[in-house]
Design an enzyme around this catalytic site. Sequence first.
Site, mmCIF file in Angstrom:
data_model
loop_
_atom_site.group_PDB
_atom_site.id
_atom_site.type_symbol
_atom_site.label_atom_id
_atom_site.label_comp_id
_atom_site.label_asym_id
_atom_site.label_seq_id
_atom_site.Cartn_x
_atom_site.Cartn_y
_atom_site.Cartn_z
ATOM 1 N N ASP A 8 0.800 -1.228 0.000
ATOM 2 C CA ASP A 8 0.000 0.000 0.000
ATOM 3 C C ASP A 8 0.840 1.290 0.000
ATOM 4 O O ASP A 8 1.538 1.588 0.978
ATOM 5 C CB ASP A 8 -0.921 0.024 1.217
ATOM 6 C CG ASP A 8 -1.783 -1.235 1.335
ATOM 7 O OD1 ASP A 8 -1.252 -2.334 1.116
ATOM 8 O OD2 ASP A 8 -2.972 -1.100 1.664
ATOM 9 N N GLU A 39 -4.273 1.628 -3.059
ATOM 10 C CA GLU A 39 -5.563 2.004 -2.453
ATOM 11 C C GLU A 39 -5.488 3.218 -1.524
ATOM 12 O O GLU A 39 -6.505 3.827 -1.240
ATOM 13 C CB GLU A 39 -6.185 0.813 -1.710
ATOM 14 C CG GLU A 39 -5.487 0.496 -0.399
ATOM 15 C CD GLU A 39 -6.409 -0.140 0.640
ATOM 16 O OE1 GLU A 39 -7.585 -0.377 0.359
ATOM 17 O OE2 GLU A 39 -5.924 -0.379 1.749
ATOM 18 N N ASN A 40 -4.287 3.575 -1.043
ATOM 19 C CA ASN A 40 -4.156 4.725 -0.144
ATOM 20 C C ASN A 40 -3.416 5.892 -0.785
ATOM 21 O O ASN A 40 -2.943 6.793 -0.099
ATOM 22 C CB ASN A 40 -3.405 4.326 1.128
ATOM 23 C CG ASN A 40 -4.075 3.208 1.876
ATOM 24 O OD1 ASN A 40 -3.677 2.061 1.757
ATOM 25 N ND2 ASN A 40 -5.108 3.525 2.620
ATOM 26 N N HIS A 68 -10.362 0.546 0.028
ATOM 27 C CA HIS A 68 -10.491 2.004 -0.139
ATOM 28 C C HIS A 68 -10.688 2.450 -1.587
ATOM 29 O O HIS A 68 -10.763 3.638 -1.857
ATOM 30 C CB HIS A 68 -9.256 2.712 0.434
ATOM 31 C CG HIS A 68 -9.161 2.621 1.926
ATOM 32 N ND1 HIS A 68 -10.201 2.982 2.752
ATOM 33 C CD2 HIS A 68 -8.157 2.216 2.744
ATOM 34 C CE1 HIS A 68 -9.842 2.791 4.011
ATOM 35 N NE2 HIS A 68 -8.607 2.319 4.035
ATOM 36 N N HIS A 151 -5.683 -8.898 -0.502
ATOM 37 C CA HIS A 151 -5.821 -7.720 0.359
ATOM 38 C C HIS A 151 -6.715 -8.069 1.540
ATOM 39 O O HIS A 151 -7.930 -8.183 1.397
ATOM 40 C CB HIS A 151 -6.424 -6.588 -0.482
ATOM 41 C CG HIS A 151 -6.352 -5.258 0.163
ATOM 42 N ND1 HIS A 151 -5.235 -4.465 0.100
ATOM 43 C CD2 HIS A 151 -7.247 -4.566 0.901
ATOM 44 C CE1 HIS A 151 -5.453 -3.336 0.753
ATOM 45 N NE2 HIS A 151 -6.663 -3.377 1.256
ATOM 46 N N HIS A 176 -2.775 -4.528 2.811
ATOM 47 C CA HIS A 176 -3.833 -3.939 3.644
ATOM 48 C C HIS A 176 -3.401 -3.557 5.053
ATOM 49 O O HIS A 176 -3.802 -2.530 5.550
ATOM 50 C CB HIS A 176 -5.075 -4.840 3.740
ATOM 51 C CG HIS A 176 -6.142 -4.301 4.648
ATOM 52 N ND1 HIS A 176 -6.908 -3.194 4.338
ATOM 53 C CD2 HIS A 176 -6.566 -4.695 5.884
ATOM 54 C CE1 HIS A 176 -7.763 -2.945 5.337
ATOM 55 N NE2 HIS A 176 -7.572 -3.839 6.287
ATOM 56 N N HIS A 178 -0.555 -2.651 6.212
ATOM 57 C CA HIS A 178 0.502 -1.623 6.186
ATOM 58 C C HIS A 178 1.705 -1.985 7.058
ATOM 59 O O HIS A 178 2.557 -1.143 7.316
ATOM 60 C CB HIS A 178 -0.041 -0.231 6.608
ATOM 61 C CG HIS A 178 -1.047 0.328 5.663
ATOM 62 N ND1 HIS A 178 -1.301 1.678 5.553
ATOM 63 C CD2 HIS A 178 -1.877 -0.274 4.775
ATOM 64 C CE1 HIS A 178 -2.250 1.880 4.651
ATOM 65 N NE2 HIS A 178 -2.617 0.704 4.172
HETATM 66 FE FE LIG Z 1 -7.036 -1.882 2.709
HETATM 67 FE FE LIG Z 2 -4.173 0.205 2.782
#
Ligand SMILES: [Fe+2]
Ligand SMILES: [Fe+2]
Length: 244
Positions: A8, A39-40, A68, A151, A176, A178
Amino acid sequence: MNLLFLGDIVGKPGRLAVRQLLPKLIHRERADFVVANCENVAGGAGVDPDSCRELFDAGADVLTSGNHIWRRKEINEYLDREPRLLRPANFPPGAPGRGAGLFATAGGTAVGVVNLIGRVFMDSVDCPFQVGDALVRELQAKTPVIFVDMHCEASSEKGAMAYHLAGRVSGVVGSHTHVQTADQRVLDAGTAFMTDAGMCGPVDSIIGVKAELALRRLQDPLHKEVRMLEPTLLIRETTAPPPA
Ligand SMILES: [Fe+2]
Ligand SMILES: [Fe+2]
Protein backbone atom coordinates in the site's frame (compact mmCIF):
# COMPACT_ATOMS: atom_id res chain seq x y z
CA MET A 1 11.84 -13.17 -14.43
CA ASN A 2 11.71 -10.80 -11.46
CA LEU A 3 8.44 -9.33 -10.27
CA LEU A 4 8.52 -6.46 -7.79
CA PHE A 5 5.51 -5.82 -5.56
CA LEU A 6 5.00 -2.63 -3.56
CA GLY A 7 2.53 -2.77 -0.66
CA ASP A 8 0.00 0.00 0.00
CA ILE A 9 1.43 3.34 -1.17
CA VAL A 10 0.24 5.97 1.31
CA GLY A 11 -0.45 9.58 0.32
CA LYS A 12 2.01 12.19 -0.80
CA PRO A 13 5.01 10.75 1.11
CA GLY A 14 4.38 7.37 -0.54
CA ARG A 15 4.06 8.91 -4.00
CA LEU A 16 7.23 10.92 -3.50
CA ALA A 17 9.16 7.84 -2.37
CA VAL A 18 7.90 5.82 -5.33
CA ARG A 19 8.75 8.60 -7.79
CA GLN A 20 12.25 8.99 -6.42
CA LEU A 21 13.15 5.41 -5.56
CA LEU A 22 11.21 3.06 -7.81
CA PRO A 23 13.30 3.63 -10.97
CA LYS A 24 16.49 2.88 -8.99
CA LEU A 25 14.89 -0.15 -7.35
CA ILE A 26 13.79 -1.54 -10.72
CA HIS A 27 17.35 -1.16 -11.98
CA ARG A 28 19.00 -2.59 -8.85
CA GLU A 29 16.69 -5.61 -8.57
CA ARG A 30 16.46 -6.11 -12.35
CA ALA A 31 12.69 -6.07 -12.02
CA ASP A 32 10.91 -7.08 -15.21
CA PHE A 33 7.46 -6.20 -13.93
CA VAL A 34 6.13 -4.01 -11.12
CA VAL A 35 2.82 -4.40 -9.31
CA ALA A 36 1.91 -1.78 -6.69
CA ASN A 37 -1.06 -1.49 -4.37
CA CYS A 38 -2.48 2.03 -4.71
CA GLU A 39 -5.56 2.00 -2.45
CA ASN A 40 -4.16 4.73 -0.14
CA VAL A 41 -2.41 6.82 -2.75
CA ALA A 42 -4.77 9.81 -2.80
CA GLY A 43 -4.72 11.71 0.49
CA GLY A 44 -4.05 8.51 2.44
CA ALA A 45 -7.31 6.77 1.50
CA GLY A 46 -8.66 6.24 -1.98
CA VAL A 47 -7.36 6.49 -5.50
CA ASP A 48 -7.63 9.21 -8.16
CA PRO A 49 -6.59 9.15 -11.83
CA ASP A 50 -3.75 11.69 -11.40
CA SER A 51 -2.11 9.62 -8.67
CA CYS A 52 -2.41 6.48 -10.81
CA ARG A 53 -0.72 8.25 -13.73
CA GLU A 54 2.08 9.34 -11.40
CA LEU A 55 2.68 5.73 -10.33
CA PHE A 56 2.59 4.44 -13.90
CA ASP A 57 5.09 7.15 -14.90
CA ALA A 58 7.38 6.08 -12.05
CA GLY A 59 7.51 2.53 -13.39
CA ALA A 60 4.50 0.63 -12.05
CA ASP A 61 3.08 -1.74 -14.67
CA VAL A 62 -0.11 -2.69 -12.83
CA LEU A 63 -1.87 -1.15 -9.83
CA THR A 64 -3.87 -3.26 -7.43
CA SER A 65 -6.13 -1.90 -4.69
CA GLY A 66 -8.46 -2.86 -1.86
CA ASN A 67 -11.29 -1.71 0.37
CA HIS A 68 -10.49 2.00 -0.14
CA ILE A 69 -10.86 1.88 -3.92
CA TRP A 70 -14.43 3.25 -3.83
CA ARG A 71 -13.60 6.30 -1.66
CA ARG A 72 -13.55 8.74 -4.60
CA LYS A 73 -16.34 8.73 -7.17
CA GLU A 74 -14.10 9.83 -10.04
CA ILE A 75 -12.27 6.51 -9.91
CA ASN A 76 -15.28 4.51 -11.15
CA GLU A 77 -15.10 5.80 -14.69
CA TYR A 78 -11.28 5.55 -14.71
CA LEU A 79 -11.50 1.92 -13.55
CA ASP A 80 -13.69 1.14 -16.55
CA ARG A 81 -11.23 2.55 -19.06
CA GLU A 82 -7.80 1.79 -17.48
CA PRO A 83 -7.13 -1.97 -17.54
CA ARG A 84 -3.85 -1.49 -15.62
CA LEU A 85 -5.78 -0.42 -12.52
CA LEU A 86 -7.38 -3.38 -10.76
CA ARG A 87 -9.89 -3.50 -7.92
CA PRO A 88 -10.52 -6.67 -5.90
CA ALA A 89 -12.14 -9.21 -8.20
CA ASN A 90 -14.59 -10.56 -5.62
CA PHE A 91 -16.78 -7.49 -5.39
CA PRO A 92 -20.26 -8.31 -6.69
CA PRO A 93 -20.77 -8.50 -10.48
CA GLY A 94 -21.54 -5.07 -11.91
CA ALA A 95 -18.89 -3.23 -9.89
CA PRO A 96 -16.84 -0.85 -12.07
CA GLY A 97 -13.55 -2.08 -13.50
CA ARG A 98 -12.00 -5.52 -13.27
CA GLY A 99 -10.08 -7.56 -10.74
CA ALA A 100 -7.60 -9.38 -12.94
CA GLY A 101 -5.74 -8.96 -16.19
CA LEU A 102 -3.19 -10.37 -18.58
CA PHE A 103 -0.23 -8.07 -19.17
CA ALA A 104 3.29 -8.37 -20.58
CA THR A 105 6.83 -7.44 -19.56
CA ALA A 106 8.94 -5.27 -21.87
CA GLY A 107 10.56 -8.52 -23.02
CA GLY A 108 7.19 -9.98 -23.98
CA THR A 109 6.59 -12.44 -21.11
CA ALA A 110 2.89 -12.70 -20.32
CA VAL A 111 2.02 -11.89 -16.69
CA GLY A 112 -1.35 -12.53 -15.07
CA VAL A 113 -2.28 -10.37 -12.09
CA VAL A 114 -5.20 -11.10 -9.75
CA ASN A 115 -6.44 -8.78 -6.99
CA LEU A 116 -8.61 -10.34 -4.26
CA ILE A 117 -9.98 -9.07 -0.95
CA GLY A 118 -10.60 -11.01 2.24
CA ARG A 119 -13.79 -11.27 4.33
CA VAL A 120 -12.44 -11.83 7.85
CA PHE A 121 -12.85 -8.60 9.86
CA MET A 122 -13.77 -6.88 6.60
CA ASP A 123 -16.93 -6.09 4.64
CA SER A 124 -18.88 -9.00 3.24
CA VAL A 125 -18.10 -9.68 -0.41
CA ASP A 126 -18.13 -12.68 -2.75
CA CYS A 127 -15.94 -15.68 -1.88
CA PRO A 128 -12.32 -14.84 -2.73
CA PHE A 129 -11.43 -18.54 -3.00
CA GLN A 130 -14.09 -19.31 -5.62
CA VAL A 131 -13.47 -16.11 -7.57
CA GLY A 132 -9.71 -16.67 -7.37
CA ASP A 133 -10.16 -20.22 -8.70
CA ALA A 134 -12.07 -19.09 -11.77
CA LEU A 135 -9.65 -16.28 -12.62
CA VAL A 136 -6.54 -18.38 -12.12
CA ARG A 137 -7.99 -21.11 -14.32
CA GLU A 138 -8.52 -18.57 -17.12
CA LEU A 139 -5.04 -17.08 -16.75
CA GLN A 140 -3.31 -20.48 -16.52
CA ALA A 141 -4.43 -21.18 -20.07
CA LYS A 142 -2.36 -18.19 -21.18
CA THR A 143 0.69 -17.95 -18.89
CA PRO A 144 2.50 -19.72 -16.06
CA VAL A 145 3.37 -16.33 -14.48
CA ILE A 146 0.52 -15.32 -12.20
CA PHE A 147 0.74 -12.94 -9.25
CA VAL A 148 -1.97 -12.51 -6.61
CA ASP A 149 -2.39 -9.52 -4.28
CA MET A 150 -4.56 -10.83 -1.41
CA HIS A 151 -5.82 -7.72 0.36
CA CYS A 152 -7.00 -8.59 3.85
CA GLU A 153 -6.89 -8.01 7.55
CA ALA A 154 -6.40 -11.57 8.83
CA SER A 155 -3.05 -13.26 8.35
CA SER A 156 -4.85 -16.63 8.41
CA GLU A 157 -6.96 -15.72 5.39
CA LYS A 158 -3.88 -14.66 3.43
CA GLY A 159 -2.12 -17.91 4.30
CA ALA A 160 -5.23 -19.84 3.32
CA MET A 161 -5.26 -18.20 -0.11
CA ALA A 162 -1.57 -19.00 -0.59
CA TYR A 163 -2.17 -22.70 0.14
CA HIS A 164 -5.40 -22.68 -1.90
CA LEU A 165 -3.56 -21.44 -4.99
CA ALA A 166 -0.23 -23.18 -4.28
CA GLY A 167 1.26 -24.75 -7.38
CA ARG A 168 -1.11 -22.83 -9.62
CA VAL A 169 0.31 -19.30 -9.28
CA SER A 170 3.81 -17.83 -8.99
CA GLY A 171 3.17 -15.80 -5.88
CA VAL A 172 0.58 -14.72 -3.33
CA VAL A 173 1.46 -11.62 -1.32
CA GLY A 174 -0.79 -9.86 1.15
CA SER A 175 -1.55 -6.18 1.50
CA HIS A 176 -3.83 -3.94 3.64
CA THR A 177 -2.31 -4.02 7.15
CA HIS A 178 0.50 -1.62 6.19
CA VAL A 179 2.88 -3.65 8.38
CA GLN A 180 5.40 -5.92 6.74
CA THR A 181 5.70 -9.49 7.97
CA ALA A 182 9.00 -11.38 7.98
CA ASP A 183 7.64 -14.73 6.82
CA GLN A 184 8.49 -14.75 3.13
CA ARG A 185 8.96 -18.27 1.79
CA VAL A 186 8.41 -20.53 -1.17
CA LEU A 187 5.78 -23.18 -0.47
CA ASP A 188 6.54 -26.80 -1.42
CA ALA A 189 4.34 -26.46 -4.48
CA GLY A 190 6.59 -23.66 -5.75
CA THR A 191 4.42 -20.65 -4.96
CA ALA A 192 6.07 -17.68 -3.24
CA PHE A 193 4.17 -16.33 -0.24
CA MET A 194 4.43 -13.45 2.20
CA THR A 195 1.63 -12.55 4.58
CA ASP A 196 1.95 -8.78 4.08
CA ALA A 197 4.31 -6.61 2.09
CA GLY A 198 3.73 -3.62 4.39
CA MET A 199 3.26 -0.06 3.19
CA CYS A 200 5.23 2.48 1.20
CA GLY A 201 4.56 5.41 3.51
CA PRO A 202 5.82 7.56 6.36
CA VAL A 203 7.55 5.61 9.13
CA ASP A 204 6.81 8.23 11.80
CA SER A 205 3.07 7.50 11.78
CA ILE A 206 0.48 4.91 12.75
CA ILE A 207 0.14 2.75 9.63
CA GLY A 208 0.72 5.87 7.52
CA VAL A 209 -1.73 8.15 9.35
CA LYS A 210 -0.54 11.10 11.46
CA ALA A 211 -0.23 9.70 15.00
CA GLU A 212 -2.47 12.36 16.61
CA LEU A 213 -5.30 11.71 14.13
CA ALA A 214 -5.14 7.94 14.53
CA LEU A 215 -4.99 8.28 18.32
CA ARG A 216 -7.97 10.62 18.45
CA ARG A 217 -9.99 8.29 16.26
CA LEU A 218 -9.15 5.20 18.29
CA GLN A 219 -9.95 6.87 21.61
CA ASP A 220 -13.32 8.17 20.46
CA PRO A 221 -16.05 5.55 21.17
CA LEU A 222 -18.06 6.87 18.22
CA HIS A 223 -15.16 6.91 15.80
CA LYS A 224 -16.84 4.52 13.38
CA GLU A 225 -19.64 6.99 12.71
CA VAL A 226 -17.66 10.21 12.69
CA ARG A 227 -14.32 9.18 11.24
CA MET A 228 -12.08 12.24 11.33
CA LEU A 229 -14.62 14.93 12.34
CA GLU A 230 -13.59 17.47 14.98
CA PRO A 231 -14.74 16.44 18.51
CA THR A 232 -16.85 19.60 18.95
CA LEU A 233 -18.76 18.86 15.79
CA LEU A 234 -19.23 15.27 16.92
CA ILE A 235 -20.92 16.34 20.15
CA ARG A 236 -23.31 18.67 18.34
CA GLU A 237 -24.22 16.01 15.80
CA THR A 238 -24.74 13.17 18.22
CA THR A 239 -26.86 15.20 20.69
CA ALA A 240 -29.18 16.64 18.05
CA PRO A 241 -32.82 15.52 18.50
CA PRO A 242 -33.94 12.84 16.06
CA PRO A 243 -35.85 14.14 13.03
CA ALA A 244 -39.62 14.29 13.54
FE1 LIG B 1 -7.04 -1.88 2.71
FE1 LIG C 1 -4.17 0.20 2.78
